[in-house]
Scaffold this motif. Structure first.
Motif: not given
Lengths: 687, 68
Positions: A17, A30, A39, A21
């Motif tokens: 994650r 997602a 992702f 990001d």
């Protein structure tokens, strides 16, 4: 470039994650593939898909999988779900990565940059991605901050040599061969001796580590104290009294100690020498993992494995750098100023960073380095969620250690006065901090206390008010605690920074060691005894250390992993043959210890109701919950009591002073706690 | 043959652990005699048995040697 996307493989979902990001600027979305979160995003016209392992998704095993057969020297890598039925999640993740690999044109290994991370990434690229382990690129980073991640992906490296992965795979194979053979040899011996099957094992690093503990245990249990005496005097000057110790710390005979008292009582003391000095105490070096684990044990009582887990959570939250490092050094490339600015935004550290920023930022550096990662340091990011108590404690320790490493030396003033009473000498000493330096930043962890300086000058005369003679006894050696054992392993060069804490936890889990004090059980003693007799290399330091050194050579390309594996197999084959030839004696040696360890772990003490039965820990067949019951239940005794369902119960052989029911220790959490198992104990109602 | 004091195998009545503890108890006796000026063997064994610093095997041996 072909049409496919770049598949990025991270070690854990939280890391995936963060990578997404950071690279997408928060625009990734997602998606679910095969029930696993992935992702997707675009970056500079290129499509990315980021997925994650969850630790090791492949493990080493014996193709035959016959638990009674040994020796076993052929091993293969298998998906973890085939080795452990509980690893269904591994199967899902492997399947997802396999699906994603089919559409990828480029692969990036973004697992943690160390031996384990390399091994995780290598295995996925090799087995799940169709042999992409050599073509994949490597993202190397030490923190999960946006800045570091972007930098790492702008500077992706080819991974040709793959020394870390080869060493990691060799370590897994060697440890499996070692563990499975020893475990089967010992377990089969115990089974042959009439005991029901129970796994008795000893891993490659566990053996010598248990050896250290047993050596110390013998010293403790054989110890006979020898008496000695301590003499101290109370002296008075202008109405103020001081206690001073006799110059000789131990007086060997009672007669000599009493003679000193007789000689000194009623005589005046003269300050014949006053030595004043100041001492500089340099700042502590930045944390490597071992240092952090030892300091967290000292400051909070956290076990090394708990500290590692907490530090990993802080790393995944981008609050601290990668914790599995040997380095005690902070290179300028980590951007001291930027981190200070970040920390300065956290209220309780603002004044410190402001002060430190006034001078050139130059941390003290330790001797140990690590080619992959710097020392553990805060990233400068503020926690974005509320940290739990243990996370907040370790985070504070890391931040303060970082700040302290930039601080100036502290200075202490010391004074020692020699008092002469006739032919005898007493010493009075004290010390106080005159400049706190780095200790100010390290706060409560610095742990220095002032001792009042005696206001005595040379030639001063003092009244001898009293002389005390105290009988003392030599102290038995201290058992290792988890922190000192970790230090011993580091000093002896066995295990790795990543595995030492788990090895200690395994020794406790196997029942070889119990309690906070790391007391070796009869089972632990017996295992070391029989292995040392028939397979001394297994328990000795030599072979394990030699393997560690050769694994390091595999990392740097100086040794082939195949050769090392063959050498190891040869070395343990002889030892296994010895164990096998003496199966009966070996089994006999561990059988009685197994019996007493199994029985002792369940019996808490005599039943206070029927007076003849034993109160035991029983597990309910219906609820699976544990409770206390009497062995005379079938004869009508209904003594029973609930037990906490979490933590390990350790017997004490002590009865409660209020109700005579057994007292136990409940191990788990920060400290063990003492519990009278009687729910109606009158002692529980006392304020 | 079992050890007089535990379940371990013994050669001459004591297992190697209790044998080693016995040697320790015996070798410390002259040090106690010197420290106190004089001390009878049985009084010494009582003191060793009671002392909180004494190790478990040494305590067991002290009791055994005293005939408890």
């Amino acid at each position: 470039m072909s049409d496919g996307y770049t598949l990025v493989i991270c070690e854990k979902p939280d890391a995936a994650r963060r990578v997404s990001d950071a690279l997408s600027g928060g625009t990734s979305h997602a998606d679910q593939v095969g029930g696993v979160a992935v992702f997707r995003f675009s970056r500079r016209g290129e499509e990315f898909v980021v997925c994650a392992a969850q630790g090791h998704l492949y493990g080493v095993s014996d193709p035959s999988d016959e638990r009674a057969v040994y020796p076993v020297f052929d091993v293969e890598w298998y998906p973890s779900d085939l080795l452990d039925e509980a690893s269904a999640i591994a199967a899902r993740r492997i399947s997802t990565i396999r699906t994603l690999a089919a559409g990828a044109s480029r692969f990036v290994n973004a697992c943690d940059f160390d031996v384990e991370g390399e091994t995780i990434g290598y295995n996925l690229l090799k087995y799940a991605c169709g042999g992409k382990e050599k073509d994949a690129l490597r993202a190397k980073f030490s923190t999960l901050t946006e800045e570091d991640l972007v930098k790492a992906f702008e500077d992706l490296k080819p991974q040709h040599a793959q020394g870390l992965a080869r060493a990691g795979r060799a370590r897994h194979a060697i440890d499996f061969v070692w563990g499975v053979n020893l475990s089967r040899a010992l377990s089969q011996s115990a089974l042959g001796s009439g005991h029901r099957y129970r796994t008795v094992s000893i891993g490659r690093v566990q053996g010598p580590t248990l050896g250290f503990l047993v050596q110390r245990e013998k010293e403790v249990r054989e110890f006979v104290p020898v008496p000695f005496w301590k003499v101290s005097g109370t002296f008075e000057k202008e109405g103020k009294r001081f206690n001073a110790g006799y110059a000789e710390d131990r007086i060997e005979t009672k007669e000599s100690a009493e003679k000193i008292r007789e000689d000194c009582l009623g005589r005046e003391a003269v300050a014949v020498a006053v030595r004043r000095s100041s001492a500089q105490i340099g700042p502590p070096v930045p944390f490597n993992l071992g240092d952090l684990q030892k300091e967290a044990y000292r400051a909070f009582g956290y076990s090394p494995s708990r500290t590692l887990q907490i530090a990993e959570r802080l790393y995944l939250g981008a609050l601290v750098s990668y914790p599995r490092t040997s380095s005690q050094r902070l290179p300028p490339t980590i951007n001291y100023g930027g981190i200070m600015r970040g920390i300065g935004k956290i209220t309780q550290y603002a004044a410190y960073t402001e002060e430190l920023n006034k001078a050139e930022l130059k941390p003290v550096q330790g001797a140990k380095s690590d080619p992959a990662h710097p020392a553990i340091h805060p990233t400068g990011e503020k926690p974005k969620r509320a940290l739990d108590v243990s996370e907040a404690a370790v985070f504070d320790l890391v931040v303060r250690r970082f700040l302290a490493s930039f601080g100036p030396s502290a200075r202490r003033e010391l004074a020692e006065v020699s008092l002469e009473v006739g032919e005898h000498e007493f010493r009075l000493s004290g010390g106080r901090m005159i400049f706190p330096g780095w200790m100010k930043y390290y706060g409560k962890y610095a742990g220095y206390k002032d001792v009042e300086l005696p206001p005595v000058s040379q030639g001063d005369r003092l009244e001898t008010v009293g002389v005390a003679v105290e009988e003392k006894f030599g102290q038995k050696p201290s058992r290792y605690n988890q922190a000192s054992l970790l230090e011993k392993m580091e000093k002896e060069g066995i295990g790795t920074k990543a595995t030492r804490a788990d090895i200690i936890a395994t020794l406790v889990g196997r029942g070889y060691v119990s309690g906070e004090s790391m007391e070796v059980t009869d089972l632990g003693l017996s295992v070391v005894e029989v292995v040392a007799k028939y397979a001394p290399s297994i328990i000795g330091m030599g072979l394990t250390k030699e393997i560690e050194e050769k694994l390091e050579a595999v990392e740097t390309g100086g040794q082939g992993e195949g050769t090392l594996l063959r050498e190891t197999v040869r070395a343990i084959a002889d030892q296994l043959a010895e164990l096998s030839a003496n199966e009966e004696s070996v089994g006999h040696g561990i059988d009685s210890a197994l019996m007493s360890s199994v029985a002792g772990s369940f019996v808490l003490g005599k039943c206070p109701l029927c007076k003849t039965g034993d109160l035991r820990i029983v597990r309910s067949k219906a609820t699976k919950k544990r409770f206390v019951g009497c062995s005379n239940y079938s004869s009508g005794c209904r003594a029973s009591a609930p037990l906490p369902q979490k933590g390990t119960i350790k017997t004490t052989s002590k009865a409660c002073e209020h109700c005579a029911w057994p007292v136990v220790y409940v191990m788990g959490g920060r400290r063990p706690w003492k519990l009278c198992v009687n729910p109606g104990c009158p002692g529980k109602n006392k304020p | 043959m079992k050890c007089h004091l535990c379940e371990r195998e013994a050669v001459s009545g004591l297992c190697p652990y209790h044998e080693a503890a016995k040697a320790r108890v015996q070798s410390a006796y002259p040090l106690w005699v010197r420290a106190y000026g004089r001390m009878e063997w049985n009084e010494y064994l009582d003191n060793v048995k009671r002392n909180v610093q004494t190790g478990q095997w040494a305590k067991e041996i002290a009791g055994f040697l005293k005939g408890d």
